[in-house]
Design an enzyme around this catalytic site. Structure first.
Site, PDB file in Angstrom:
ATOM      1  N   GLU A  71       0.815  -1.218   0.000  1.00  0.00           N
ATOM      2  CA  GLU A  71       0.000   0.000   0.000  1.00  0.00           C
ATOM      3  C   GLU A  71       0.845   1.263   0.000  1.00  0.00           C
ATOM      4  O   GLU A  71       0.564   2.212  -0.740  1.00  0.00           O
ATOM      5  CB  GLU A  71      -0.919  -0.013   1.241  1.00  0.00           C
ATOM      6  CG  GLU A  71      -1.608   1.314   1.532  1.00  0.00           C
ATOM      7  CD  GLU A  71      -2.703   1.630   0.526  1.00  0.00           C
ATOM      8  OE1 GLU A  71      -3.174   2.769   0.539  1.00  0.00           O
ATOM      9  OE2 GLU A  71      -3.068   0.751  -0.279  1.00  0.00           O
ATOM     10  N   ASP A  72       1.894   1.312   0.806  1.00  0.00           N
ATOM     11  CA  ASP A  72       2.582   2.577   1.076  1.00  0.00           C
ATOM     12  C   ASP A  72       4.022   2.649   0.585  1.00  0.00           C
ATOM     13  O   ASP A  72       4.700   3.634   0.844  1.00  0.00           O
ATOM     14  CB  ASP A  72       2.571   2.856   2.592  1.00  0.00           C
ATOM     15  CG  ASP A  72       1.163   3.105   3.109  1.00  0.00           C
ATOM     16  OD1 ASP A  72       0.333   3.572   2.319  1.00  0.00           O
ATOM     17  OD2 ASP A  72       0.898   2.827   4.289  1.00  0.00           O
TER      18      ASP A  72
END
Length: 707
Positions: free
Chosen positions: A76-77
């Site tokens: 996700e990041d």
């Protein structure tokens, strides 16, 4: 931050056969991926995944779950990908990390319809592997413990989300300790004054009476020693939120609450549980109506325990829970007990629920409704319900939430029984349908052919299943009348903004509002469940908005670039604010910004040094982001002009257009439209799609166009 060897040791404490190299590898990879990222508190971001992993060691989870916790934010990041995680750690862990990522992307605190749809997706993600949710719950718990570092409005949003979704889910899974802590942390954000008031009263009570927990614990131990029963006794004060909720439910002041302390007795065997119960009831007076035997009637999540309340020292009411060690493990870990270890070995706890069967029972009920609002109501009612157990005339057990009535009982057996219900007998006596059922009662339902649900039943029914079935039946009964009235209301609402309520416009509005079809929309409109303004706003939001001054565009719309870097949008995917983005560096050209799902990014997978982590700034953007639309429309007079007018009404500018195909009956053309963000683009697409003369419409993304 917990060191990798300390984390490895935490796992080895309950699983000496742990794959320490796997955990070390996940730790090193996660730390490298999050390098340079920081939390709102200023700490390195990787402290968060490590704390989540540590929380899961307390639940004695397996190696794959611990590794997933360490990696849960990488896809996700960071620049990490599913393929890379799968290559390094295997498909099982990659699938778990991907599942957590999907849960993170659900906006559970958005509008009711969106929230219901996302909750469906959450349940479906859970159904693949429950460990995904266990990681997500630990993730939410650590975020709530550190929530004070967030912006105030973000704190309130996360607290509501926690109180409505994650805390009830933890409770439903049998992890009561986590539910209590999540609720209390959310309570401190949503009503800090009430929480502080209860804490002050606890301190004052302790000052006035002394610490009563050791004294009562000692009293219980003395009773058990005289009885010759070997057991452990623990006591605690209830959480502030639990006390506050009881004050609200019973409309009592703090001084009148008697059972603010809870005690737990852990025995060696089930026989000892009942021996303890007998000893306690002989020593102290039992409080009527406060006895529950979840050993003979376990909860659906596997919870087993005996609950009783007695008048203890100085007449104070004391709540006591009695269970065996194995029952206690399930009570603490809930469904997660399926993965637990004991003495270094994976154990089969006889009371642990099979996660697959538990999820099946949960999702079957929740996913049965085809209506968003009914579904969410069903979810929340089921999540918060305490259960009562009643019997059919044949002796079969029916589980219902506290406060359920014979109507709920009838629908729990079968929808047909509920719809045709005309009366009920409880323990052989005829009773009104609004009677509240109690544990152990035998219920018989009387039915009659031709009977239909009554509107008054909505005030009687408690369960989501019954209310949903009643509402559906009433809506079908009045559907034609409501639909006619709804069509007239739609006509007036559309004419008010200079539009026509065509069948296609109504179908598009129904789709935008998450309804099944136009008939459903008209029926809801006619029954006042939906307003004409809401229907118009779903298609033409710009016409319903009051003009708002736009904030000044900052010097950089994209955040994450160095001072010496310039950026340009990729022509292949034309990303707009609101979409996730990533940058690719080009020598002499700066950074080209792509949407994260752009197919063109595949060719750069083996060039990680060229990737730049980017995101749009949070403010309002100017309508200056060109997006190409591929439109097929009827070849008729005035159609093109109307389409241009529709785009203009949405406050979007046409920067270019060209015909790509001309036929006698249809034209196909590409239109470049300048929009503010992804929501603005959605408004334009919805307005065009509602027009009867637009045969096909899509956003054009062409990987062949060079960045």
């Amino acid at each position: 931050m917990i060191d990798v060897e300390d984390l490895v040791e935490l796992v080895r404490n309950y699983n000496p056969r742990s794959n320490s190299d796997l955990i070390r590898g996940a730790y090193a990879y996660g730390k490298a991926m999050h390098e340079g990222q920081f939390r709102h508190s200023g700490e390195p971001y990787f402290t968060h995944p490590v704390e989540v992993a540590a929380l899961l060691t307390e639940q004695q989870m397996d190696d794959a779950t611990i590794a997933t916790a360490l990696l849960h934010d990488t896809i996700e990041d960071t620049k990490s990908t599913y393929a890379e995680v799968a290559d390094r750690f295997g498909e099982e862990i990659a699938g778990l990390v991907d599942g957590v990522t999907k849960l993170t992307n659900l906006e559970l605190s958005s509008t009711e319809t969106r929230q219901a749809e996302n909750f469906r997706k959450l349940l479906m993600a859970m159904s693949k592997d429950l460990r995904v949710l266990l990681v997500k719950l630990a993730d939410r718990l650590h975020n709530m413990r550190t929530i004070k570092h967030m912006r105030p409005e973000k704190q309130v949003q996360k607290a509501h989300e926690t109180m409505e979704i994650y805390a009830p889910l933890a409770g439903r899974m049998g992890m009561q300790w986590m539910r209590d802590e999540l609720e209390d942390l959310a309570f401190s954000v949503l009503n800090s004054e009430a929480r502080n008031s209860i804490m002050r009263r606890f301190l004052r009570l302790q000052k006035d009476t002394g610490d009563v927990i050791p004294r009562i614990t000692g009293d219980i131990r003395d009773v058990l020693e005289k009885q010759g029963v070997e057991a452990q006794v623990f006591g605690r004060a209830k959480k502030p939120y639990s006390v506050w909720r009881k004050m609200q439910e019973k409309e009592l002041s703090f001084s009148r609450l008697s059972d603010i302390y809870a005690f737990r007795v852990i025995t060696r065997s089930e026989d000892d549980c009942y021996a303890v119960l007998g000893a306690i009831h002989r020593r102290w007076r039992a409080v009527p109506g406060r006895f529950k035997d979840y050993i003979s009637q376990p909860k659906t999540n596997g919870y087993r325990s005996i609950h009783t309340t007695v008048s203890g020292r100085d007449g104070k009411r004391v709540e006591i829970q009695i269970r065996t060690r194995e029952m206690h493990e399930v009570a603490e870990a809930g469904v997660a007990a399926h993965w637990s270890y004991r003495d270094g070995e994976r154990v089969e706890n006889p009371f642990a629920v099979d996660p697959a069967k538990w999820l099946e029972s949960l999702t079957d009920r929740f996913l049965a409704s085809d209506d968003h609002d009914e579904f969410l109501e069903h979810v929340k009612l089921e999540m918060f319900a305490d259960q009562v157990f009643c019997f059919t005339p044949k002796g079969e057990v029916v589980k219902l939430p506290r406060g359920a009535t014979p109507i709920d009982f009838a629908y729990a057996i079968h929808t047909r029984i509920g719809d045709s219900c005309v009366g009920s007998r409880v323990d052989g006596l005829r009773v009104p349908l609004w009677t509240r059922l109690r544990n152990g009662q035998s219920v018989e339902i009387t039915t009659a052919e031709g009977q239909r649900p009554q509107a008054t039943w909505m005030d009687i029914a408690v369960t989501g299943r019954a209310r949903s079935a009643i509402r559906r039946s009433l809506r079908e009964e009045h559907r034609d009348r409501f639909a006619k009235l709804g069509r007239e209301l739609a006509r007036v609402a559309f004419e008010h903004v200079g539009k026509k309520a065509t069948d296609k416009a109504l179908r598009t509005a129904a789709k935008a509002l998450g309804l099944k079809d136009a008939e459903e929309l008209l029926a809801r409109l006619g029954s006042a469940e939906l307003s004409g303004n809401a229907v118009v706003a779903a298609l033409y939001p710009e016409l319903k908005k009051q003009a708002k001054p736009e904030s000044v565009e900052p010097t950089r719309a994209v955040i994450g670039l160095r001072q010496d870097q310039n950026s340009q949008r990729a022509r292949c995917c034309q990303p707009v604010p609101g979409e996730r983005i990533v940058g690719i560096t080009y020598r002499g050209r700066g950074v080209v910004v792509h949407a994260i799902d752009c197919p063109a990014l595949v060719e750069f997978e083996d060039q990680p040094d060229r990737w730049v982590d980017l995101h749009w700034h949070d403010g309002t953007h100017a309508p200056a982001y060109s997006v190409t639309l591929d439109v097929t429309m009827v070849n008729d007079a005035g159609v093109l002009g109307r389409i241009c007018t529709l785009i203009g009404e949405q406050k979007a500018n046409i920067s270019d257009m060209q015909f790509t195909d001309r036929k006698p009956d249809f034209y196909r053309m590409s239109i470049d439209v300048e929009v503010r963000d992804v929501e603005h683009l959605h408004n334009v697409l919805t307005a065009l799609e509602a027009d009867s003369d637009v045969a096909a419409l899509e956003r054009l993304r062409d990987v062949e166009r060079k960045p």
